[in-house]
Write an enzyme that holds these catalytic residues in place. Structure first.
Site, mmCIF file in Angstrom:
data_model
loop_
_atom_site.group_PDB
_atom_site.id
_atom_site.type_symbol
_atom_site.label_atom_id
_atom_site.label_comp_id
_atom_site.label_asym_id
_atom_site.label_seq_id
_atom_site.Cartn_x
_atom_site.Cartn_y
_atom_site.Cartn_z
ATOM 1 N N ASN A 87 -1.153 -3.284 -0.737
ATOM 2 C CA ASN A 87 -0.337 -3.263 -1.959
ATOM 3 C C ASN A 87 -0.259 -1.806 -2.394
ATOM 4 O OD1 ASN A 87 0.749 -3.440 -4.503
ATOM 5 N ND2 ASN A 87 -0.988 -4.506 -5.431
ATOM 6 N N TRP A 88 0.922 -1.211 -2.184
ATOM 7 C CA TRP A 88 1.048 0.229 -2.465
ATOM 8 C C TRP A 88 1.219 0.522 -3.952
ATOM 9 C CZ3 TRP A 88 4.555 2.633 1.975
ATOM 10 C CH2 TRP A 88 3.809 2.652 3.154
ATOM 11 N N LYS A 89 1.437 -0.514 -4.756
ATOM 12 C CA LYS A 89 1.626 -0.317 -6.209
ATOM 13 C C LYS A 89 2.734 0.713 -6.436
ATOM 14 C CE LYS A 89 -3.092 -1.852 -6.847
ATOM 15 N NZ LYS A 89 -4.313 -1.825 -7.623
ATOM 16 N N GLY A 110 -5.505 -1.961 -2.107
ATOM 17 C CA GLY A 110 -4.700 -0.995 -2.845
ATOM 18 C C GLY A 110 -4.863 0.396 -2.256
ATOM 19 N N GLY A 111 -5.681 1.218 -2.895
ATOM 20 C CA GLY A 111 -5.838 2.629 -2.533
ATOM 21 C C GLY A 111 -6.030 2.889 -1.041
ATOM 22 N N GLU A 135 -8.926 -11.294 -6.852
ATOM 23 C CA GLU A 135 -9.189 -9.886 -7.143
ATOM 24 C C GLU A 135 -9.901 -9.779 -8.490
ATOM 25 O OE1 GLU A 135 -6.207 -7.155 -4.994
ATOM 26 O OE2 GLU A 135 -5.152 -7.897 -6.738
ATOM 27 N N GLY A 182 -9.638 -0.665 -8.127
ATOM 28 C CA GLY A 182 -9.500 0.776 -8.334
ATOM 29 C C GLY A 182 -10.725 1.425 -8.942
ATOM 30 N N HIS A 207 -0.197 -10.312 -10.110
ATOM 31 C CA HIS A 207 -1.222 -9.263 -10.005
ATOM 32 C C HIS A 207 -1.780 -8.982 -11.400
ATOM 33 C CE1 HIS A 207 -3.234 -5.481 -9.261
ATOM 34 N NE2 HIS A 207 -3.223 -5.799 -7.976
ATOM 35 N N SER A 223 -11.175 -2.657 -4.395
ATOM 36 C CA SER A 223 -11.923 -1.570 -3.763
ATOM 37 C C SER A 223 -12.346 -1.861 -2.322
ATOM 38 C CB SER A 223 -13.137 -1.185 -4.618
ATOM 39 O OG SER A 223 -12.707 -0.696 -5.878
ATOM 40 N N GLU A 251 -2.541 -6.341 -12.820
ATOM 41 C CA GLU A 251 -1.883 -5.228 -13.534
ATOM 42 C C GLU A 251 -0.637 -5.728 -14.263
ATOM 43 O OE1 GLU A 251 -1.731 -2.544 -10.176
ATOM 44 O OE2 GLU A 251 -3.900 -2.274 -10.342
HETATM 45 P P1 13P Z 1 -7.838 -1.181 -4.894
HETATM 46 O O1 13P Z 1 -8.029 -1.564 -3.433
HETATM 47 O O2 13P Z 1 -7.253 0.186 -5.055
HETATM 48 O O3 13P Z 1 -9.057 -1.446 -5.697
HETATM 49 O O4 13P Z 1 -6.703 -2.185 -5.451
HETATM 50 C C1 13P Z 1 -6.845 -3.540 -5.240
HETATM 51 C C2 13P Z 1 -5.607 -4.220 -5.648
HETATM 52 O O5 13P Z 1 -5.293 -4.305 -6.832
HETATM 53 C C3 13P Z 1 -4.737 -4.761 -4.594
HETATM 54 O O6 13P Z 1 -3.757 -5.594 -5.128
#
Ligand code: 13P
Length: 249
Positions: A12-14, A228-229, A166, A172, A97, A207, A99
């Site tokens: 997930n590149w956000k 994510g990251g 999640e 993050g 999600h 993470s 967020e």
């Molecule tokens: P991180 O892997 O950066 O913690 O993000 C997780 C995430 O929100 C994937 O949707």
């Protein structure tokens, strides 16, 4: 419609990714060590869906989107419809999600509409659930997850679906849930899904990185990762895919 691979590793590149660097990312992806065991998925921002669809497909990577509106078209300035995602070559769409739940106030009623729209237009939702730190500390994690999953109540269980658990406090932050927490929570989520008449993959997210991926994928009830990251760099994304391939039975 759902892939039969044992694990799904989805990036997930956000709100990250420019065209040039994304094409370089795809160039740098190495071969999936075991495509029958691990499905690779990238969910980039909307602007990259069309240009990345073909290069990703050539590398055997499935395309997904990060969100969508529930209407097929109309006067919804700034929104993206399920038909547009299909047109761009998406198979998956991330919905719910944390967020978006937290920052865009997406609630259960809205998410139900989005889930139904995704199914109607042939997209497979990656439906995210997860508790906040205060909820975990108060011992209400399972109640929160049960409530979030209740959105599925009465939906057609033959329609394709992936769940991503999640924990919000692990996103993050560099803090991952312990293997015990992950196994326990995934067992609860699978149980709850069974109660709702569903059997589907449950990914872990929060993470995930090359250093912890193997122990997380080895946890009972974990069917992949939403990353994510660590999905923004081709080598760390491939390391996570490799970890899943090693754990695959
Ligand atoms: P991180 O892997 O950066 O913690 O993000 C997780 C995430 O929100 C994937 O949707």
């Amino acid at each position: 419609m759902s892939n039969s691979a044992q694990f799904v590793i989805a990036g997930n590149w956000k709100m990250n990714g420019m065209l040039d660097e994304s094409l370089k990312f795809i160039d740098s992806l190495t071969e999936n060590p075991n495509p029958t065991a691990v499905e690779m998925v990238i969910c980039p921002p909307y602007t990259l869906l069309h240009p990345l669809a073909k290069p990703l497909a050539e590398k055997g990577v499935t395309l997904g989107a990060e969100n969508m509106h529930f209407e097929a078209s109309g006067a919804f300035t700034g929104e993206i419809s399920p038909l547009m995602l299909k047109d761009a070559g998406c198979h998956y769409v991330i919905l719910g999600h944390s967020e978006r739940r937290d920052m865009m106030h997406e609630d259960h009623a809205l998410l139900r509409k989005k889930l139904e729209a995704a199914w109607k237009h042939g997209l497979e939702p990656i439906f995210c659930i997860g508790e906040h730190l205060e909820e975990r500390e108060a011992g209400t994690t399972n109640d929160v997850l049960k409530d979030q999953l209740a959105v599925l109540e009465g939906t057609d269980s033959s329609l394709p679906l992936v769940i991503a658990y999640e924990p919000v406090w692990a996103i993050g932050t560099g803090k991952t849930a312990t293997p015990e927490q992950v196994s326990e929570t995934h067992a609860f989520v699978h149980e709850e899904l069974a109660r709702l008449g569903r059997k589907c993959k449950v990914l872990y997210g929060g993470s995930v990185n090359p250093g912890n991926a193997e122990s997380l994928m080895a946890c009972q009830g974990v069917d992949g990762a939403l990353v994510g990251g660590a999905s923004l760099k081709a080598d760390s994304f491939m390391d996570i895919v490799g970890a899943a391939a090693r754990v695959a039975t």
